[in-house]
Design an enzyme around this catalytic site. Sequence first.
Site, PDB file in Angstrom:
ATOM      1  CG  HIS A  60       3.202   5.747   4.444  1.00  0.00           C
ATOM      2  ND1 HIS A  60       2.076   5.658   4.374  1.00  0.00           N
ATOM      3  CD2 HIS A  60       3.874   4.703   4.190  1.00  0.00           C
ATOM      4  CE1 HIS A  60       1.583   4.356   3.843  1.00  0.00           C
ATOM      5  NE2 HIS A  60       2.850   3.771   3.845  1.00  0.00           N
ATOM      6  N   GLY A  73       4.585   1.769   7.368  1.00  0.00           N
ATOM      7  CA  GLY A  73       5.003   3.267   8.327  1.00  0.00           C
ATOM      8  C   GLY A  73       5.861   2.558   9.281  1.00  0.00           C
ATOM      9  CG  ASP A  93       5.259   0.051  -1.115  1.00  0.00           C
ATOM     10  OD1 ASP A  93       4.417  -0.463  -0.605  1.00  0.00           O
ATOM     11  OD2 ASP A  93       5.960   0.970  -0.825  1.00  0.00           O
ATOM     12  CB  SER A 119       6.941   2.904  -4.331  1.00  0.00           C
ATOM     13  OG  SER A 119       7.864   3.912  -5.132  1.00  0.00           O
TER      14      SER A 119
END
Length: 333
Positions: A196, A228, A98, A65
């Site tokens: 999430h 999620g 991500d 991420s």
Amino acid sequence: MISILPVSKFPSPDSGAMIVTTRQLFDLAYGRFAVGAYNINNMEQALGLFEGHVRAKAPFIVQLSKGARSYAGSRMLEAILRAAEDRYPEAVFAVHLDHGDEATCYDAIDSGFYSSVMIDASHDPFEENVAATRRVVERAHAKGISVEAELGMLGGVEEDIAVDEKNAKLTDPEEAKAFVEQSGCDALAVAIGTSHGAYKFSGGQGIHFGRVEEIQRLLPGFPLVMHGSSSVPREEVERINAAGGQLDVTAKGVDVEHFARAIPLGVTKVNIDTDGRLVWTRVHREFFRDDPTGFDFRKPGKLFVEAYAQFIEHKCEKLQSAGVVDEVREKLS
Ligand code: G3H
Ligand code: 13P
Ligand code: ZN
């Protein structure tokens, strides 16, 4: 050396590990199993992730991420993954950005290190989302890199944008069809009720299977991504709290048994991050509770790697990806 991507530097010349694109994995997985996609931020997570998948004989997706890239630094993450690749030559995996914005996608594409990126312009109006995705697709596909996009709005926290439940918006199936056709993306993250973080569902809420069915009807054979997807196991939350944590025990996530229902409906990539953080928190809180004079962090670090590997093996069973790696390797060689 196995070279799948025409331009990428992946894999390292002396590694037997196989780095593939997410699109290649999805083509083999669709309707049969889902590929688990896990976020990593450090060495211990990488070790547990590779160990668990090699034991389970499952292909996987390593997700990085923006938060991970700024925490560890992109070069450090790359070094960790290249070392893991050398240590686990049996591994078959994709390296995926991500929730990227456009600039981060280009950085990832140009780095030669990623085999897949996600452009998340889901907070922008439809036309702008399509246009940004289209631009990323052009740059990524020129290098053989896959692109995931997102349509609809999940609840919870995505990077630095918080979406509360009332503003979450399920993906519209007609829009999804138009979006895929116009953007040229390889996979679509859909808002189907999950969110999430550790606090997803209360009461009888859960995955909107009817919505997934409807999307699949309009996009047959097209890989859908479920963000999620952590389960937030009650037992894990209770153990964390018994060791000094203060998590909400009513927190509830996705029932792992529901993966088997989602897979035939086209859910091909399943994103899990929070559950791994809970394993880390439980192991470390319990360790230092039971050894209050301890300060050698390598001891709980080692316990975490093993606990995380076992957690991954369990997820692979539920995602039905356990045992398929030899077939995947053969078909993609
Ligand atoms: O969807 C977000 C992932 O859980 C990554 O979380 O942005 O805190 O690294 P992060
Ligand atoms: P969780 O918070 O449920 O683990 O979801 C992670 C995710 O979607 C990463 O993109
Ligand atoms: Zn996500």
